[in-house]
Scaffold this motif. Structure first.
Motif, PDB file in Angstrom:
ATOM      1  N   LEU A   1      17.320  -6.056 -19.533  1.00 22.49           N
ATOM      2  CA  LEU A   1      17.610  -7.388 -19.001  1.00 22.49           C
ATOM      3  C   LEU A   1      18.669  -8.114 -19.820  1.00 22.49           C
ATOM      4  CD1 LEU A   1      14.025  -8.612 -18.060  1.00 22.49           C
ATOM      5  CD2 LEU A   1      15.610  -7.195 -16.748  1.00 22.49           C
TER       6      LEU A   1
ATOM      7  N   MET B   1       2.152  -9.554 -14.441  1.00 23.04           N
ATOM      8  CA  MET B   1       2.473  -9.672 -13.011  1.00 23.04           C
ATOM      9  C   MET B   1       3.570 -10.716 -12.817  1.00 23.04           C
ATOM     10  SD  MET B   1       1.587  -8.396 -10.002  1.00 23.04           S
ATOM     11  CE  MET B   1      -0.134  -8.060  -9.604  1.00 23.04           C
TER      12      MET B   1
ATOM     13  N   VAL C   1       6.049 -11.185 -14.757  1.00 22.34           N
ATOM     14  CA  VAL C   1       7.320 -10.489 -15.017  1.00 22.34           C
ATOM     15  C   VAL C   1       7.769  -9.755 -13.758  1.00 22.34           C
ATOM     16  CG1 VAL C   1       8.409  -8.617 -16.339  1.00 22.34           C
ATOM     17  CG2 VAL C   1       6.932 -10.271 -17.506  1.00 22.34           C
ATOM     18  N   PHE C   2       6.817  -9.091 -13.090  1.00 23.74           N
ATOM     19  CA  PHE C   2       7.169  -8.388 -11.846  1.00 23.74           C
ATOM     20  C   PHE C   2       7.672  -9.389 -10.795  1.00 23.74           C
ATOM     21  CE2 PHE C   2       5.998  -6.704  -7.624  1.00 23.74           C
ATOM     22  CZ  PHE C   2       6.742  -5.535  -7.643  1.00 23.74           C
ATOM     23  N   ALA C   3       7.013 -10.529 -10.699  1.00 27.20           N
ATOM     24  CA  ALA C   3       7.403 -11.538  -9.703  1.00 27.20           C
ATOM     25  C   ALA C   3       8.794 -12.102 -10.005  1.00 27.20           C
ATOM     26  CB  ALA C   3       6.358 -12.659  -9.670  1.00 27.20           C
TER      27      ALA C   3
ATOM     28  N   LEU D   1      11.192 -10.632 -11.717  1.00 32.80           N
ATOM     29  CA  LEU D   1      12.188  -9.588 -11.453  1.00 32.80           C
ATOM     30  C   LEU D   1      12.397  -9.414  -9.948  1.00 32.80           C
ATOM     31  CD1 LEU D   1      11.173  -6.975 -14.177  1.00 32.80           C
ATOM     32  CD2 LEU D   1      13.294  -8.286 -14.081  1.00 32.80           C
ATOM     33  N   SER D   2      11.335  -9.556  -9.156  1.00 33.35           N
ATOM     34  CA  SER D   2      11.481  -9.452  -7.698  1.00 33.35           C
ATOM     35  C   SER D   2      12.416 -10.544  -7.198  1.00 33.35           C
ATOM     36  CB  SER D   2      10.119  -9.563  -7.009  1.00 33.35           C
ATOM     37  OG  SER D   2       9.289  -8.484  -7.378  1.00 33.35           O
ATOM     38  N   ALA D   3      12.237 -11.758  -7.708  1.00 32.11           N
ATOM     39  CA  ALA D   3      13.109 -12.861  -7.287  1.00 32.11           C
ATOM     40  C   ALA D   3      14.552 -12.615  -7.738  1.00 32.11           C
ATOM     41  CB  ALA D   3      12.586 -14.185  -7.854  1.00 32.11           C
ATOM     42  N   LEU D   4      14.714 -11.974  -8.892  1.00 28.26           N
ATOM     43  CA  LEU D   4      16.073 -11.666  -9.357  1.00 28.26           C
ATOM     44  C   LEU D   4      16.709 -10.563  -8.512  1.00 28.26           C
ATOM     45  CD1 LEU D   4      15.517 -11.923 -13.221  1.00 28.26           C
ATOM     46  CD2 LEU D   4      16.990 -13.404 -11.826  1.00 28.26           C
ATOM     47  N   HIS D   5      15.914  -9.574  -8.079  1.00 32.83           N
ATOM     48  CA  HIS D   5      16.444  -8.557  -7.160  1.00 32.83           C
ATOM     49  C   HIS D   5      16.903  -9.220  -5.855  1.00 32.83           C
ATOM     50  CE1 HIS D   5      15.619  -4.965  -9.461  1.00 32.83           C
ATOM     51  NE2 HIS D   5      14.335  -5.235  -9.581  1.00 32.83           N
ATOM     52  N   HIS D   6      16.087 -10.157  -5.366  1.00 34.03           N
ATOM     53  CA  HIS D   6      16.457 -10.893  -4.153  1.00 34.03           C
ATOM     54  C   HIS D   6      17.785 -11.625  -4.367  1.00 34.03           C
ATOM     55  CE1 HIS D   6      15.943 -13.514  -0.616  1.00 34.03           C
ATOM     56  NE2 HIS D   6      16.318 -14.498  -1.403  1.00 34.03           N
TER      57      HIS D   6
END
Lengths: 409, 471
Positions: free
Chosen positions: B23, B199, B201-203, B205-210
């Motif tokens: 990151l 979790m 962190v996963f959320a 990162l998901s928003a950053l992928h979006h």
């Protein structure tokens, strides 16, 4: 609402039971195209583990499997078969992520180790979830939930010191192992944009528990003190704990009670007695804010006695509405019917070809622009073989039959 | 917004390159407190993101669970707490008193150049400061605004306080956990704090992928309660389909036996054993020397073993009692029987496998702090290309005020001086806590001895530093 945040990723889920499938499902929940790859015949071992729908032990009725594998398409594939291994490499070509949980060395022996797969697809992120990781003296040892909680240091400090150390009665270590694998995998995908290639992520379930339980290891590294589970408390309220923070019996169940009010603030015993409607028991010294230490036995008994006639939700909502930190021991039925979860949209209806319509626990967190959606019900064993092998990989139906007869799918 | 200011110029001799972590290049504002979210933030920091902890100098860092080096709080206890340190490595610290409008302006400047803002303030606090999502969206539409709370931003329980150790009860895990005749218990400290951070962190990162796909940030609504409930989803389906609630079974398994913790040689020594099939059972029988009792019909098949567990556990426990736990683990696990010594913190820290995996990481503090070096848990996963590791020691309160204001926000020396004089930034808690009288060696020893006598400590090791190889 757009597509899910992860919709441009394809994830191959070659794992079984809980940790790997939960990790893969989280990707599917937020839009990834997750392909569940199962061994022909028995499939994922979770299919043979309960609980089962209507207590009928049938491979398509495992509720554990149903819960951990929705938002995936399902195919069968035999890695012990030469055609199966060829198909697998073809699948890997278009994949962003592979999640697997075989013993270290199992895939290498079949020519499918990280090096071989990276040669096929350098952008692949391969996540291996094992009891002890890919290296180290224990790497070939078998694992189990209770083994991780023992070796990770959780058990020694849990339970009562005059009894056996205690693990969670539900495989928590595997669920949180899945969460840890999901964020490391996602970070590796993020890094791919910068470094231009995938990588191997090596997850150790024992280390997951040790990384969780950082209080006692830090204490030892600062003081040399070896923390232990607390002595049994006959009064029962604090369950041997250091504060009035145990699990307290009430009229219709159990609640969790604390003197905490918001972050770092503590109420007094007097405040507490007013909260539970017993100002008649006030003594002047109760107006003092309580120290952080343990309650006396008398205070303990007093609090047990004032709570015993409360209902569990009555206590929880009363205390929580007045900003006290509180909890209620909820069982599965309470959770299935919980109005807060329903209003939050936590439950989703799933239509499954064998089980029929069933309410499933779904959205964990909300991304308003790219949120959770139930895209696929849990797949039957090999349900998407034709779609994947003939559609995506371009095999003819005749060849699919041949592959089946050769034992590859 | 990928900014490339992530090169660490602060710690001499600890240079980190931009592409080093998965990151690297991300800037994250950590406006969170207590346990779960600080955990998420240190993971992002270990992964190479530039994590700026915005601290409220009015809220105390030092809490009930504080642990000081050799139990000495020193003159500035707020900079010496291991309970704080373990959750705040790999971060920068700026201490902003957001009651001052000038401090709010600094916060907004940080938002303009950041990728993520994580906050777990009580509902309404951010809006009152003018730092709600709508206002910050105006400044930076690419911002991922991550709101973390006990029960989420909507629903009838949204205003209730939630903390990790209470969610084991409310989220349904305690319905399975405890000694059967005694009722539910909590296990593993504040069980749901770290996994909620993970979790989160996963959320994030998901928003950053979006955002990588669309260019847009969003406001994430994360509730601890739901993450906890998600870990018992299979049990909820058991209720929905079969009307069955969880049962408290101690360490036992719903259908496998023997499965549990068995006593070993020495005081309070135990081993966990999990027999999952007939093959493992036969192997165990062989290692036990095939005693007569194993030939009884009561133990000849898995179902019979499950139904006769009291007697079975008695026999197995009698055998394990003759062994030291780690020796027995080597014997059992070497024969492919799942087993694990019930380890103390000291044993986890010095375990040969963990050592070879370099799971624990040593951090050397700056000499002036007199902290020496300390050991912390690393990441439970290893990435082959972009490693995660502890990138900097846990910061003192406001340690990076100047660095952040000068290097990141371009403020001048005189502007910074003015912020200090206004009390908008500081390096000390407000109000300054009264110093505690220093305890003598004898007093500290007496406290330890009492804890040993009470049973809350198994012991203490005066040589712990050399055992962990710490300076």
């Amino acid at each position: 609402m757009t597509k899910g945040a992860l919709h441009n990723f394809r994830v191959i889920d070659l794992s079984s039971y809980i940790a790997g499938p939960f990790c893969a499902r989280l990707f599917g929940d937020y839009g990834a195209d997750v392909v569940k790859v199962e061994h022909p015949g028995a499939g994922d071992m979770a299919r043979s583990f309960g609980p089962f729908f209507k207590d009928d032990p049938h491979p398509e009725k495992s509720l554990l499997f149903l819960y951990l594998n929705y938002n995936k398409r399902g195919i069968t594939l035999n890695l012990n078969n030469s055609s199966g291994r060829k198909l697998f490499k073809e699948l890997i070509k278009s994949a962003d992520v592979l999640i697997e949980d075989f013993d270290p060395g199992y895939l290498e022996e079949r020519g499918l180790g990280y090096g071989s797969l990276a040669a096929v697809n350098p952008e692949l992120v391969m996540t291996s979830i094992t009891p002890f990781g890919q290296t180290g003296p224990y790497k070939n040892y078998p694992g189990s939930h209770i083994v991780y909680e023992a070796l990770g240091g959780v058990m020694y400090t849990s339970g009562a010191s005059d009894r056996a150390p205690l693990a969670h009665g539900h495989p928590q270590s595997l669920y949180i192992g899945g969460v840890s694998a999901s964020h490391s995998t996602s970070a590796a995908l993020f890094a791919r944009n910068q470094i231009g290639c995938g990588q191997h992520v090596d997850v150790s379930l024992t280390e997951v528990v040790a990384a969780h339980h950082t209080g006692p290891t830090t204490r030892y590294a600062y003081t040399g003190e070896i923390e232990r589970r607390a002595p049994h408390n006959e009064a029962g309220s604090a369950k041997g704990g250091a504060h009035f923070e145990g699990v307290i019996p009430v009229k219709d169940g159990f609640v969790g009670a604390t003197f905490q009010r918001g972050a770092g603030r503590r109420g007094t015993l007097a405040d507490y007695l007013r909260l539970v409607g017993r100002p008649d028991l006030l003594e002047p010294e109760y107006e003092e804010s309580l120290p952080a230490g343990r309650l006396t036995d008398e205070q303990d008994q007093l609090l047990l006695s004032v709570l015993k006639d409360w209902g569990k939700y009555e206590y929880f909502t009363t205390a929580a509405s007045e900003s006290w930190v509180a909890a209620v021991v909820q069982n599965s039925g309470d959770l299935a019917n919980n109005p807060h979860l329903h209003e939050r949209g936590f439950y989703t209806e799933m239509k499954h070809p064998i089980v029929g319509k069933i309410q499933i626990p779904g959205e964990i967190f909300r991304l308003p622009e790219s949120s959770f959606k139930l895209r696929y019900p849990t797949p039957l064993l090999g349900e998407h073989n034709i779609e994947m092998y003939c559609g995506d990989l371009g095999y003819s139906r005749e060849d699919l039959v041949r592959l089946h007869q050769l034992g590859a799918v | 917004m990928i900014n490339l200011s992530g090169v660490n110029t602060l710690d001499k001799g600890f240079e980190v390159s931009v592409m080093d972590g998965p990151l690297s290049g991300l800037r994250i504002i950590d406006s969170t407190t207590v346990y779960a979210m600080p955990t998420a933030m240190y993971i992002l920091g270990d992964m190479g993101a530039e994590v700026i902890k915005v601290e409220n100098p009015v809220a105390s860092r030092v809490r009930a669970a504080s642990v000081f080096p050799d139990n000495d709080p020193g003159e500035k206890p707020w900079n010496r707490d291991g309970g704080f340190h373990r959750l705040h490595r790999s971060k920068y610290s700026i201490a902003l008193n957001l009651k001052q409008p000038e401090a709010v302006e600094v916060f907004k400047d940080l938002v303009r150049t950041s990728d993520v803002l994580a906050e777990n303030n009580r509902p309404g606090v951010m809006a009152r400061l003018g730092l709600d999502y709508e206002s910050l969206y105006e400044l930076n539409p690419r911002l991922v605004y991550f709101s973390f709370s006990g029960f989420g931003q909507t629903g009838p329980w949204k205003d209730f306080q939630g903390i990790g150790r209470m969610f084991e009860l409310t989220s349904g895990v305690s319905q399975f956990t405890g000694y059967p005749e005694e009722g539910p218990r909590r296990v593993g400290g504040a069980w749901f704090d770290p996994p909620n951070g993970w979790m989160a962190v996963f959320a994030i990162l998901s928003a950053l992928h979006h955002r990588n796909l669309t260019g847009n940030g969003q406001r994430v609504d994360f509730s601890m309660y739901q993450m906890g409930v998600a870990t018992v989803g299979d049990a909820i389906l058991d209720y929905i389909a079969n009307g069955r609630n969880g049962q408290i079974m101690g360490n036992r398994h719903p259908f496998l036996a023997p499965y549990g913790a068995y006593p070993c040689k020495g005081e309070d020594q135990w081993i966990a054993i999990a027999i999952e099939n007939d093959k493992q059972w036969l192997e165990l029988c062989r290692l036990m020397g095939s005693p007569l009792w194993v030939k009884s019909d009561k133990f000849s098949d898995g179902l019979s073993r499950w139904h006769n567990q009291d007697e079975l556990d008695h026999h197995v426990g009698a055998w394990t009692s003759g062994y030291y736990h780690t020796k027995l683990m080597t014997l059992l696990s070497g024969a492919h029987i799942p087993s694990g010594a019930v380890m103390t913190a000291e044993e986890v820290l010095t375990d040969s496998h963990m050592k070879e995996r370099k799971f624990f990481e040593e951090v050397t503090f700056p000499p002036k702090s007199r902290m020496g070096s300390r050991v912390y848990t690393g990441s439970p996963w290893k990435m082959s290309q972009t490693p995660s590791y502890i990138r900097r020691p846990p910061p003192d309160l406001g340690e990076h005020n100047e660095f952040i204001l000068t290097e990141m926000l371009g403020r001048s020396k005189s502007q910074i001086d003015e912020l200090y004089s206004l009390g908008a930034i500081t390096k000390e808690p407000v109000p300054l806590p009264k110093p505690e009288p220093k305890k003598s060696e004898a007093e500290l020893l007496a406290i330890k001895e009492k804890e040993v006598k009470d049973g809350t400590l198994a012991g203490y090791d005066p040589d712990y530093k050399s055992k962990l190889g710490m300076k």
